[in-house]
Write an enzyme that holds these catalytic residues in place. Structure first.
Site, PDB file in Angstrom:
ATOM      1  N   ASP A   1      11.211  11.374   6.641  1.00  0.00           N
ATOM      2  CA  ASP A   1      12.110  11.378   7.859  1.00  0.00           C
ATOM      3  C   ASP A   1      13.540  11.034   7.503  1.00  0.00           C
ATOM      4  O   ASP A   1      13.962  10.562   6.222  1.00  0.00           O
ATOM      5  CB  ASP A   1      11.400  10.727   9.014  1.00  0.00           C
ATOM      6  CG  ASP A   1      11.263   9.205   8.780  1.00  0.00           C
ATOM      7  OD1 ASP A   1      11.749   8.766   7.874  1.00  0.00           O
ATOM      8  OD2 ASP A   1      10.783   8.517   9.795  1.00  0.00           O
TER       9      ASP A   1
ATOM     10  N   CYS B   1       8.173   7.732   4.999  1.00  0.00           N
ATOM     11  CA  CYS B   1       8.854   7.448   6.355  1.00  0.00           C
ATOM     12  C   CYS B   1       9.169   5.953   6.419  1.00  0.00           C
ATOM     13  O   CYS B   1       9.001   5.484   5.340  1.00  0.00           O
ATOM     14  CB  CYS B   1       8.001   7.809   7.572  1.00  0.00           C
ATOM     15  SG  CYS B   1       6.578   6.935   7.891  1.00  0.00           S
TER      16      CYS B   1
ATOM     17  N   THR C   1       7.256   3.327   7.251  1.00  0.00           N
ATOM     18  CA  THR C   1       6.269   2.649   6.788  1.00  0.00           C
ATOM     19  C   THR C   1       5.340   3.337   5.934  1.00  0.00           C
ATOM     20  O   THR C   1       4.561   2.783   5.146  1.00  0.00           O
ATOM     21  CB  THR C   1       5.251   2.088   8.036  1.00  0.00           C
ATOM     22  OG1 THR C   1       5.084   3.417   8.746  1.00  0.00           O
ATOM     23  CG2 THR C   1       6.045   0.997   9.080  1.00  0.00           C
TER      24      THR C   1
ATOM     25  N   HIS D   1     -10.308   8.330  -8.084  1.00  0.00           N
ATOM     26  CA  HIS D   1     -11.246   8.158  -7.087  1.00  0.00           C
ATOM     27  C   HIS D   1     -11.487   8.911  -5.912  1.00  0.00           C
ATOM     28  O   HIS D   1     -12.594   9.561  -5.431  1.00  0.00           O
ATOM     29  CB  HIS D   1     -11.678   6.640  -6.515  1.00  0.00           C
ATOM     30  CG  HIS D   1     -12.229   6.068  -8.053  1.00  0.00           C
ATOM     31  ND1 HIS D   1     -12.961   4.746  -7.708  1.00  0.00           N
ATOM     32  CD2 HIS D   1     -12.183   5.934  -9.120  1.00  0.00           C
ATOM     33  CE1 HIS D   1     -13.271   4.182  -8.761  1.00  0.00           C
ATOM     34  NE2 HIS D   1     -12.726   4.954  -9.732  1.00  0.00           N
TER      35      HIS D   1
ATOM     36  N   HIS E   1     -17.550  10.441  -7.693  1.00  0.00           N
ATOM     37  CA  HIS E   1     -16.218  10.419  -7.013  1.00  0.00           C
ATOM     38  C   HIS E   1     -16.209  11.919  -6.380  1.00  0.00           C
ATOM     39  O   HIS E   1     -15.629  12.025  -5.126  1.00  0.00           O
ATOM     40  CB  HIS E   1     -15.099  10.087  -7.505  1.00  0.00           C
ATOM     41  CG  HIS E   1     -15.218   8.780  -8.438  1.00  0.00           C
ATOM     42  ND1 HIS E   1     -15.334   7.553  -7.628  1.00  0.00           N
ATOM     43  CD2 HIS E   1     -15.371   8.265  -9.812  1.00  0.00           C
ATOM     44  CE1 HIS E   1     -15.580   6.575  -8.365  1.00  0.00           C
ATOM     45  NE2 HIS E   1     -15.586   7.026  -9.674  1.00  0.00           N
TER      46      HIS E   1
END
Ligand code: RB5
Length: 149
Positions: free
Chosen positions: A12, A69, A71, A102, A137
């Site tokens: 963004d 973005c 965060t 994993h 996994h």
């Protein structure tokens, strides 16, 4: 060797500079970069950018996606709504490596207001060089399914 391997990039408005730095960095390492913008810092909405990059990965047009973005949280949530996407937010290289090894993550989300450029590039390197370990996994990754209906 990264020949023919491609990375979808989007963000963004909070992350134009960081996205451009990542694009330059991974292109120099031999990755094909599919940077889908935005190209300005005009305020925009992270869900559409996360989903657009995710669709490129889900369709097989790109091998991996890196999205950013403020965060890393909101754009990651949007990407993970696209079927076939496994996207983790990482603020350290260990987590980035492990989410490939994993969780077979095919997208990485970063927070431009959380980490600096140097750390972001380390995280990107860890993510793009780690390999999925398969085995137990793979059994667990196969168990990750939509459960909202
Ligand atoms: C934009 O202000 C900010 O909310 C966005 O970049 C992101 O951090 C949301 O998760």
């Amino acid at each position: 060797m990264t020949a023919n391997k491609s990375v979808a990039l989007s963000s963004d408005h909070t992350a134009l500079e960081l996205r451009q730095a990542i694009a330059k960095h991974i292109a120099a390492l031999g990755w094909k970069v599919v940077d889908i913008g935005p190209t300005t810092t005009e305020s925009t909405h992270y869900p559409k950018h996360g989903a657009a990059a995710a669709r490129l990965v889900a369709s097989g047009d790109c091998n991996f996606g890196i999205i950013i973005c403020g965060t890393g949280q909101g754009i990651m949530m949007a990407a993970n709504k696209v079927a076939g996407i496994r996207c983790g937010v990482c603020s350290d290289a260990f987590s980035a490596r492990m989410t490939r090894q994993h969780n077979d993550a095919n997208m990485l989300s970063l927070g431009a207001r959380v980490i600096g450029e140097g750390l972001a590039l380390d995280i990107v390197d860890a993510f793009l060089t780690a390999k999925f370990e398969g085995g137990r996994h793979a059994t667990r990754v196969d168990m990750i399914e939509p459960s909202e209906s």
